[in-house]
Design a protein around this motif. Structure first.
Motif: not given
Length: 519
Positions: A187-191, A349-351, A382-385, A393-396
């Motif tokens: 239902y979604g795509l994680p960033d 630990i979520g997203s 890839y580039q956006s994350d 400094h988000d964890i991809p």
């Protein structure tokens, strides 16, 4: 043996038989009471990998190529008619720096898609649900996986499994993508991947505590030496997101299964002890400031930035603000082990990620849905994350971006150089965490916790009353929203003393009236 002795022996035998009968009855009553007041519970277990896992298989999809993206959603060429998609954004300030660069690149590569962004929409709010039920939802929305799961279960967001191939999941870390699956549907795509860590100021705390006993000792030392708060943590105002880590450290869990249903499990010794621990740090040891708001923009974060508290608990999403304020004095480490239990405090630990509203909720046309699919694939590529990693400094969550980030970290290539040790501390926390429940029931945990934790820390109720109130409110909310079929009846009262007297009288009465008893 004379007649008198025989009579005494028979009497004693009858007494013994009576006592045995009483014991059997009492045990039976206790057993019935226990079985009726304590229905069978089965633990709902959620596991988190010991480290964030990556995928080593080759990725057949390329979501960085515009033509490949269009073909992925069933378009062979750009449509002749431009489309507009509405987007609600929930990024922080530093995250938006990265997002805006990605957005500019997206509109350059897809000139036929115009994106109208509303900034500053918080995650986990009812704002989207309200808009969706009024058929006024944005086409694209960024939220947490647990809130997204509740929206999906309500039919308010799109089932991506009906639009994207199963291989799309190979683009993301298993830890992240599984957070966006419910009942076999995506239902979604994680960033990114999110959880809280312990941030500390090295000016006051050279080495982070590894246990709660050390935490108290360090906080007391900081308080007496520097006359600032050892810790700033507002457990009363917080809606249970951070507190879930401490609850787990006392061997608690939010859900269990009871009679085949997912059931809240907050009315426990673990909740009582976790609440009491933070109450003691606040009011007994007086080393914790019960801040009324969390995060870099809240009182907790502002005290930390101003060098007025030594330790806070926050996530990587606020890292940039602390880096700018503390520089090389900033430290990050996993939450400590609870000394009382020997268990480590384990945060969720979520997203976070991107969802698409159902056409009924947003009024989107089929072409707008295709444009929205392209958008969420693009902003999680890839580039956006990697841009989110480099700037905020988000964890991809994107597997390829995560591998690049870890390679940079292992090579010590992060700038400034002290950022390398900070990020290692943040990533170390991933070894100790609990899976963020993305089931619809989770949406009703927050207010239940908040209401009664606030009452407790205000001194209006006991920890036991708070734990009981939380669970009752949680259950009631689930029943009202159709997620629990019925509320279990309260356990029957234990037999009173008079009941036992009656039972005893009934057993002994034949013996008492037997005139042959002469003891």
């Amino acid at each position: 043996m004379n007649s008198k002795n025989k009579k005494e022996k028979r009497a004693l035998s009858k007494i013994a038989i009576g006592i045995i009968a009483i014991v059997i009855i009492i045990v039976a009553i206790a057993a019935v009471y226990f079985l009726t007041s304590h229905p069978s519970k089965t633990t709902v277990t959620t596991t988190v990998p010991s480290t964030i896992t990556t995928t080593t298989t080759s990725v057949p999809l390329n979501t960085s190529n515009p033509q490949d993206l269009m073909e992925l959603v069933g378009l062979t060429s750009p449509p002749s008619t431009p489309v507009t998609i509405t987007v609600w954004d929930s990024y922080s300030t530093s995250e938006n720096q990265a997002f805006n660069q990605t957005l500019a690149q997206f509109e350059k590569e897809f000139p036929w898609i115009h994106v109208e962004v509303t900034y500053g929409v918080g995650v986990g709010t009812s704002q989207f649900e309200t808009a969706a039920k009024a058929d006024q939802a944005p086409i694209v929305y960024r939220d947490t996986s647990d809130s997204g799961g509740a929206l999906f279960a309500s039919g308010l967001v799109l089932n991506l499994s009906q639009y994207l191939p199963p291989s799309i999941t190979s683009l993301y870390l298993p830890t992240a993508i599984h957070d966006w699956e419910l009942n076999g549907s995506l239902y979604g795509l994680p960033d990114d991947i999110n959880y809280i860590v312990m941030f500390y100021n090295k000016k006051f705390v050279p080495y982070p505590p590894n246990t709660t006993q050390q935490l108290i000792q360090i906080a007391e030392q900081v308080n007496s030496t520097y006359h600032i708060w050892g810790i700033a943590y507002g457990a009363s105002d917080e809606y249970g997101y951070r507190f879930a880590a401490w609850f787990a450290g006392y061997d608690g869990q939010i859900f269990t299964t009871m009679n085949g249903q997912v059931y809240p499990d907050l009315n426990t010794t673990a909740m009582v002890e976790a609440l009491q621990f933070w109450y003691n740090l606040t009011y007994v040891y007086k080393v914790n400031y019960l801040a009324p708001s969390t995060g870099a923009g809240g009182v907790e974060g502002q005290l930390f930035i101003a060098n007025k508290t030594a330790i806070i608990f926050d996530g990587p999403w606020d890292l940039d603000a602390y880096l700018q304020a503390l520089g090389p004095n900033l430290g990050a480490a996993p939450l400590p082990v609870v000394s009382q239990t020997g268990l480590r405090a384990e945060p969720f630990i979520g997203s976070t990620g991107w969802l698409i509203a159902s056409p009924q909720a947003s009024g989107a046309s089929p072409l707008q849905i295709k444009a929205a699919l392209i958008f969420i694939l693009y902003v999680t590529n890839y580039q956006s994350d990697l841009r989110l990693w480099n700037i905020a400094h988000d964890i991809p969550a994107n597997a390829q971006a995560y591998n690049t980030a870890i390679a940079e970290l292992n090579a010590g290539e992060l700038k400034p150089s002290y950022l390398n040790s900070i990020m290692k501390g943040i990533l170390e926390q991933a070894k100790y965490g609990q899976k963020f429940p993305n089931i619809p029931q989770m949406a009703y945990y927050w207010n239940s916790f908040h209401e009664y934790a606030s009452e407790f820390f205000a001194g209006k109720i006991s920890a036991q009353q708070a734990a009981q109130g939380m669970e009752q409110a949680f259950v009631q909310a689930l029943v009202q929203n159709g997620l629990l079929s019925s509320i279990n009846l309260p356990p029957p009262p234990l037999p009173t003393l008079s009941t036992y007297v009656l039972i005893l009288s009934a057993i002994l009465s034949p013996l008492v009236i037997d005139r042959r008893w002469k003891i």
